[in-house]
Scaffold this motif. Structure first.
Motif, PDB file in Angstrom:
ATOM      1  N   UNK A   1       0.830  -1.192   0.000  1.00 22.01           N
ATOM      2  CA  UNK A   1       0.000   0.000   0.000  1.00 22.01           C
ATOM      3  C   UNK A   1       0.869   1.249   0.000  1.00 22.01           C
ATOM      4  N   UNK A   2       0.322   2.308  -0.538  1.00 18.95           N
ATOM      5  CA  UNK A   2       0.982   3.613  -0.569  1.00 18.95           C
ATOM      6  C   UNK A   2       0.415   4.430   0.599  1.00 18.95           C
ATOM      7  N   UNK A   3       1.177   4.595   1.688  1.00 23.79           N
ATOM      8  CA  UNK A   3       0.633   5.298   2.844  1.00 23.79           C
ATOM      9  C   UNK A   3       0.452   6.792   2.578  1.00 23.79           C
ATOM     10  N   UNK A   4      -0.415   7.424   3.366  1.00 22.42           N
ATOM     11  CA  UNK A   4      -0.606   8.864   3.253  1.00 22.42           C
ATOM     12  C   UNK A   4       0.691   9.581   3.607  1.00 22.42           C
ATOM     13  N   UNK A   5       0.841  10.787   3.116  1.00 20.18           N
ATOM     14  CA  UNK A   5       2.073  11.544   3.324  1.00 20.18           C
ATOM     15  C   UNK A   5       2.383  11.769   4.799  1.00 20.18           C
ATOM     16  N   UNK A   6       1.349  11.928   5.610  1.00 15.63           N
ATOM     17  CA  UNK A   6       1.564  12.159   7.039  1.00 15.63           C
ATOM     18  C   UNK A   6       1.712  10.866   7.831  1.00 15.63           C
ATOM     19  N   UNK A   7       1.568   9.727   7.142  1.00 13.20           N
ATOM     20  CA  UNK A   7       1.703   8.433   7.803  1.00 13.20           C
ATOM     21  C   UNK A   7       0.532   8.047   8.682  1.00 13.20           C
ATOM     22  N   UNK A   8      -0.519   8.846   8.682  1.00  8.81           N
ATOM     23  CA  UNK A   8      -1.669   8.592   9.544  1.00  8.81           C
ATOM     24  C   UNK A   8      -2.642   7.555   8.958  1.00  8.81           C
ATOM     25  N   UNK A   9      -2.606   7.362   7.649  1.00 11.42           N
ATOM     26  CA  UNK A   9      -3.513   6.421   6.997  1.00 11.42           C
ATOM     27  C   UNK A   9      -2.683   5.416   6.209  1.00 11.42           C
ATOM     28  N   UNK A  10      -3.086   4.151   6.230  1.00 15.58           N
ATOM     29  CA  UNK A  10      -2.282   3.119   5.558  1.00 15.58           C
ATOM     30  C   UNK A  10      -2.306   3.186   4.039  1.00 15.58           C
ATOM     31  N   UNK A  11      -3.310   3.891   3.479  1.00 16.19           N
ATOM     32  CA  UNK A  11      -3.424   3.942   2.028  1.00 16.19           C
ATOM     33  C   UNK A  11      -3.817   5.350   1.594  1.00 16.19           C
ATOM     34  N   UNK A  12      -2.992   5.946   0.752  1.00 16.71           N
ATOM     35  CA  UNK A  12      -3.252   7.286   0.242  1.00 16.71           C
ATOM     36  C   UNK A  12      -4.474   7.254  -0.673  1.00 16.71           C
ATOM     37  N   UNK A  13      -5.367   8.206  -0.488  1.00 13.06           N
ATOM     38  CA  UNK A  13      -6.589   8.307  -1.290  1.00 13.06           C
ATOM     39  C   UNK A  13      -6.697   9.694  -1.893  1.00 13.06           C
ATOM     40  N   UNK A  14      -7.290   9.768  -3.067  1.00 11.48           N
ATOM     41  CA  UNK A  14      -7.613  11.040  -3.712  1.00 11.48           C
ATOM     42  C   UNK A  14      -9.126  11.194  -3.652  1.00 11.48           C
ATOM     43  N   UNK A  15      -9.594  12.047  -2.768  1.00 13.05           N
ATOM     44  CA  UNK A  15     -11.032  12.268  -2.621  1.00 13.05           C
ATOM     45  C   UNK A  15     -11.550  13.202  -3.704  1.00 13.05           C
ATOM     46  N   UNK A  16     -12.760  12.934  -4.164  1.00 13.33           N
ATOM     47  CA  UNK A  16     -13.457  13.892  -5.011  1.00 13.33           C
ATOM     48  C   UNK A  16     -13.726  15.121  -4.153  1.00 13.33           C
ATOM     49  N   UNK A  17     -13.449  16.284  -4.686  1.00 13.05           N
ATOM     50  CA  UNK A  17     -13.614  17.516  -3.909  1.00 13.05           C
ATOM     51  C   UNK A  17     -15.028  17.666  -3.368  1.00 13.05           C
ATOM     52  N   UNK A  18     -15.987  17.248  -4.146  1.00  9.36           N
ATOM     53  CA  UNK A  18     -17.383  17.396  -3.745  1.00  9.36           C
ATOM     54  C   UNK A  18     -17.806  16.371  -2.696  1.00  9.36           C
ATOM     55  N   UNK A  19     -17.025  15.307  -2.526  1.00 10.27           N
ATOM     56  CA  UNK A  19     -17.410  14.213  -1.630  1.00 10.27           C
ATOM     57  C   UNK A  19     -16.294  13.836  -0.671  1.00 10.27           C
ATOM     58  N   UNK A  20     -15.546  14.825  -0.219  1.00  8.60           N
ATOM     59  CA  UNK A  20     -14.480  14.609   0.756  1.00  8.60           C
ATOM     60  C   UNK A  20     -15.042  14.917   2.137  1.00  8.60           C
ATOM     61  N   UNK A  21     -15.174  13.902   2.998  1.00 10.79           N
ATOM     62  CA  UNK A  21     -15.795  14.136   4.306  1.00 10.79           C
ATOM     63  C   UNK A  21     -15.024  15.112   5.197  1.00 10.79           C
ATOM     64  N   UNK A  22     -13.737  15.285   4.953  1.00 17.66           N
ATOM     65  CA  UNK A  22     -12.965  16.238   5.760  1.00 17.66           C
ATOM     66  C   UNK A  22     -13.104  17.668   5.252  1.00 17.66           C
ATOM     67  N   UNK A  23     -13.248  17.832   3.948  1.00 23.61           N
ATOM     68  CA  UNK A  23     -13.323  19.173   3.363  1.00 23.61           C
ATOM     69  C   UNK A  23     -14.752  19.630   3.076  1.00 23.61           C
ATOM     70  N   UNK A  24     -15.653  18.696   2.935  1.00 26.60           N
ATOM     71  CA  UNK A  24     -17.021  19.019   2.536  1.00 26.60           C
ATOM     72  C   UNK A  24     -17.999  18.138   3.311  1.00 26.60           C
ATOM     73  N   UNK A  25     -17.850  18.131   4.619  1.00 23.09           N
ATOM     74  CA  UNK A  25     -18.612  17.209   5.484  1.00 23.09           C
ATOM     75  C   UNK A  25     -20.119  17.336   5.294  1.00 23.09           C
ATOM     76  N   UNK A  26     -20.598  18.523   5.062  1.00 23.15           N
ATOM     77  CA  UNK A  26     -22.040  18.722   4.931  1.00 23.15           C
ATOM     78  C   UNK A  26     -22.657  18.054   3.720  1.00 23.15           C
ATOM     79  N   UNK A  27     -21.893  17.921   2.638  1.00 22.26           N
ATOM     80  CA  UNK A  27     -22.440  17.368   1.393  1.00 22.26           C
ATOM     81  C   UNK A  27     -21.877  16.016   0.992  1.00 22.26           C
ATOM     82  N   UNK A  28     -20.784  15.581   1.591  1.00 24.67           N
ATOM     83  CA  UNK A  28     -20.087  14.378   1.135  1.00 24.67           C
ATOM     84  C   UNK A  28     -21.003  13.161   1.067  1.00 24.67           C
ATOM     85  N   UNK A  29     -21.815  12.957   2.093  1.00 25.18           N
ATOM     86  CA  UNK A  29     -22.694  11.780   2.112  1.00 25.18           C
ATOM     87  C   UNK A  29     -23.744  11.871   1.010  1.00 25.18           C
TER      88      UNK A  29
END
Length: 151
Positions: A77-105
């Protein structure tokens, strides 16, 4: 539902998948007996340990669960840059729970329907989409029935 991904991050994930010597199978690929190790093809439902990871094509997983994101199918697996997550992910901007919590779901539900899902995107398909994309994003139209890259 049209969603956008960071182009540079998608290119990085794709490079990881393409250079990996082994890859993980999606749930759908577990059913493909041609991807199994010798002697592991008897049961209909395969397990990860039944699959020969060298037979899996390079590509990305498009996932809809807690948001919408892509990740490499490469191993290790390719870990996240900060090492906090075991697998780096590219979230869709519109559906990123950290950046767009109100609409992601809601965006995830509109795109994938009520169930979670994972679609395999072959490396050649992603490369072609990246060639046709302009700017610093990769756009997709995702519905429960279809998915397509947009120029």
């Amino acid at each position: 539902m049209i969603v956008t991904f960071d182009r540079a991050l998608i290119e990085r994930l794709l490079a990881h998948a393409e250079t990996a010597s082994e890859r993980r199978a999606t749930l759908t690929q577990l059913f493909d007996k041609s991807l199994r190790k010798p002697g592991h093809g008897a049961r209909e439902w395969g397990l990860q340990e039944d699959v020969d990871p060298t037979k899996i094509s390079a590509g990305l997983w498009l996932v809809g669960d807690h948001g919408i994101y892509m990740m490499s199918n490469g191993l290790p697996l390719l870990p996240s840059d900060d090492g906090q997550k075991p697998n780096l992910c590219a979230y869709a901007r519109e559906a990123d729970p950290e950046q767009n919590a109100g609409r992601a779901h809601d965006v995830k539900r509109q795109a994938f329907g009520g169930d979670d899902g994972c679609e395999f995107l072959d490396a050649a398909l992603v490369r072609q989409a990246l060639k046709q994309a302009s700017g610093d994003t990769l756009r997709m139209n995702i519905t429960p029935e279809t998915l397509e890259f947009l120029a």
